[in-house]
Design a protein around this motif. Structure first.
Motif, PDB file in Angstrom:
ATOM      1  N   GLY A  81     -10.933 -10.376   7.942  1.00 25.04           N
ATOM      2  CA  GLY A  81     -10.992  -9.034   8.520  1.00 25.04           C
ATOM      3  C   GLY A  81      -9.626  -8.454   8.825  1.00 25.04           C
ATOM      4  N   ILE A  82      -8.599  -9.107   8.347  1.00 24.60           N
ATOM      5  CA  ILE A  82      -7.223  -8.637   8.535  1.00 24.60           C
ATOM      6  C   ILE A  82      -6.905  -7.612   7.456  1.00 24.60           C
ATOM      7  N   ILE A  83      -6.277  -6.528   7.849  1.00 22.71           N
ATOM      8  CA  ILE A  83      -5.790  -5.548   6.885  1.00 22.71           C
ATOM      9  C   ILE A  83      -4.333  -5.898   6.601  1.00 22.71           C
ATOM     10  N   PRO A  84      -4.034  -6.411   5.407  1.00 22.02           N
ATOM     11  CA  PRO A  84      -2.653  -6.788   5.114  1.00 22.02           C
ATOM     12  C   PRO A  84      -1.789  -5.552   4.844  1.00 22.02           C
ATOM     13  N   VAL A  85      -0.632  -5.529   5.466  1.00 25.01           N
ATOM     14  CA  VAL A  85       0.338  -4.467   5.201  1.00 25.01           C
ATOM     15  C   VAL A  85       1.407  -5.085   4.308  1.00 25.01           C
ATOM     16  N   VAL A  86       1.427  -4.659   3.059  1.00 25.40           N
ATOM     17  CA  VAL A  86       2.340  -5.226   2.076  1.00 25.40           C
ATOM     18  C   VAL A  86       3.242  -4.108   1.560  1.00 25.40           C
ATOM     19  N   ILE A  87       4.531  -4.375   1.584  1.00 30.05           N
ATOM     20  CA  ILE A  87       5.498  -3.388   1.113  1.00 30.05           C
ATOM     21  C   ILE A  87       6.296  -4.019  -0.019  1.00 30.05           C
ATOM     22  N   THR A  88       6.307  -3.362  -1.153  1.00 31.26           N
ATOM     23  CA  THR A  88       7.117  -3.830  -2.268  1.00 31.26           C
ATOM     24  C   THR A  88       7.519  -2.653  -3.138  1.00 31.26           C
ATOM     25  N   PRO A  89       8.760  -2.647  -3.612  1.00 31.59           N
ATOM     26  CA  PRO A  89       9.188  -1.606  -4.542  1.00 31.59           C
ATOM     27  C   PRO A  89       8.881  -1.976  -5.998  1.00 31.59           C
ATOM     28  N   VAL A  90       8.346  -3.179  -6.201  1.00 33.31           N
ATOM     29  CA  VAL A  90       8.115  -3.685  -7.548  1.00 33.31           C
ATOM     30  C   VAL A  90       6.685  -3.353  -7.991  1.00 33.31           C
ATOM     31  N   HIS A  91       6.570  -2.516  -9.010  1.00 34.05           N
ATOM     32  CA  HIS A  91       5.268  -2.037  -9.480  1.00 34.05           C
ATOM     33  C   HIS A  91       4.341  -3.192  -9.861  1.00 34.05           C
ATOM     34  N   SER A  92       4.850  -4.170 -10.587  1.00 32.59           N
ATOM     35  CA  SER A  92       4.011  -5.290 -11.023  1.00 32.59           C
ATOM     36  C   SER A  92       3.510  -6.109  -9.832  1.00 32.59           C
ATOM     37  N   ARG A  93       4.322  -6.214  -8.800  1.00 34.18           N
ATOM     38  CA  ARG A  93       3.888  -6.941  -7.607  1.00 34.18           C
ATOM     39  C   ARG A  93       2.767  -6.185  -6.897  1.00 34.18           C
ATOM     40  N   MET A  94       2.860  -4.859  -6.870  1.00 30.64           N
ATOM     41  CA  MET A  94       1.805  -4.063  -6.242  1.00 30.64           C
ATOM     42  C   MET A  94       0.501  -4.213  -7.023  1.00 30.64           C
ATOM     43  N   GLU A  95       0.593  -4.271  -8.345  1.00 32.88           N
ATOM     44  CA  GLU A  95      -0.612  -4.506  -9.155  1.00 32.88           C
ATOM     45  C   GLU A  95      -1.216  -5.862  -8.823  1.00 32.88           C
ATOM     46  N   GLU A  96      -0.359  -6.859  -8.658  1.00 32.19           N
ATOM     47  CA  GLU A  96      -0.815  -8.205  -8.293  1.00 32.19           C
ATOM     48  C   GLU A  96      -1.518  -8.175  -6.945  1.00 32.19           C
TER      49      GLU A  96
ATOM     50  N   ARG B 149     -13.493  -4.759  20.360  1.00 29.78           N
ATOM     51  CA  ARG B 149     -13.200  -3.429  20.902  1.00 29.78           C
ATOM     52  C   ARG B 149     -13.086  -2.353  19.824  1.00 29.78           C
ATOM     53  N   GLY B 150     -13.416  -2.721  18.590  1.00 32.84           N
ATOM     54  CA  GLY B 150     -13.373  -1.735  17.503  1.00 32.84           C
ATOM     55  C   GLY B 150     -11.964  -1.328  17.111  1.00 32.84           C
ATOM     56  N   ILE B 151     -11.017  -2.239  17.296  1.00 32.03           N
ATOM     57  CA  ILE B 151      -9.620  -1.978  16.946  1.00 32.03           C
ATOM     58  C   ILE B 151      -9.307  -2.710  15.644  1.00 32.03           C
ATOM     59  N   LEU B 152      -8.738  -2.006  14.686  1.00 31.16           N
ATOM     60  CA  LEU B 152      -8.365  -2.629  13.418  1.00 31.16           C
ATOM     61  C   LEU B 152      -7.120  -3.486  13.609  1.00 31.16           C
ATOM     62  N   TYR B 153      -7.112  -4.636  12.944  1.00 29.89           N
ATOM     63  CA  TYR B 153      -6.009  -5.576  13.049  1.00 29.89           C
ATOM     64  C   TYR B 153      -5.257  -5.588  11.719  1.00 29.89           C
ATOM     65  N   GLN B 154      -4.009  -5.152  11.734  1.00 30.59           N
ATOM     66  CA  GLN B 154      -3.162  -5.150  10.539  1.00 30.59           C
ATOM     67  C   GLN B 154      -2.079  -6.204  10.683  1.00 30.59           C
ATOM     68  N   ALA B 155      -1.885  -6.967   9.604  1.00 27.94           N
ATOM     69  CA  ALA B 155      -0.850  -8.001   9.589  1.00 27.94           C
ATOM     70  C   ALA B 155       0.282  -7.565   8.669  1.00 27.94           C
ATOM     71  N   VAL B 156       1.461  -7.467   9.254  1.00 31.72           N
ATOM     72  CA  VAL B 156       2.651  -7.076   8.506  1.00 31.72           C
ATOM     73  C   VAL B 156       3.268  -8.325   7.881  1.00 31.72           C
ATOM     74  N   SER B 157       3.550  -8.250   6.596  1.00 30.92           N
ATOM     75  CA  SER B 157       4.246  -9.331   5.880  1.00 30.92           C
ATOM     76  C   SER B 157       3.524 -10.675   5.991  1.00 30.92           C
TER      77      SER B 157
END
Length: 114
Positions: free
Chosen positions: A72-87, A27-35
């Protein structure tokens, strides 16, 4: 109004939400996975995931994120740690082959969730 994005939790034990992902794709709907990593954290120590991570010289968390992207999953990742975001962003620098994707996709069959 047709939704353009769905945000949900995607678990291995639920077959990686294959039916809902297919519904969205058709249906052309994006699928995002939280955590994606947090809710499947027991897989961080799985021998197959660890072996794939070793082959790619990455962490098992990166493998789970990349796996989601390969499906085809868009991962939703939340982190306050800069090095983790780089990873996390480094998951764009490699791909999993079809055998690796299938191994992780089928991993749910190996665990007893009762």
């Amino acid at each position: 109004v047709k939704p353009s994005i769905i945000q949900t939790v995607c678990r291995a034990k639920d077959g990686w939400d294959k039916a809902l992902r297919s519904y969205c794709e058709n249906r052309g709907i994006l699928y995002q996975a939280v955590s994606l990593v947090r809710v499947n954290s027991y897989l961080l120590e799985d021998r197959d995931v660890l072996a794939i991570a070793q082959r790619h010289n990455t962490t098992s968390a990166q493998i789970l994120i990349r796996f989601g992207m390969e499906l085809g999953i868009i991962p939703v990742v939340i982190t306050p740690v800069h090095s983790r975001m780089e990873e996390i962003l480094d998951t764009l620098s490699f791909k999993l082959d079809e055998t690796e994707v299938k191994a992780i996709e089928n991993i749910a069959e190996l665990y007893d969730y009762e």
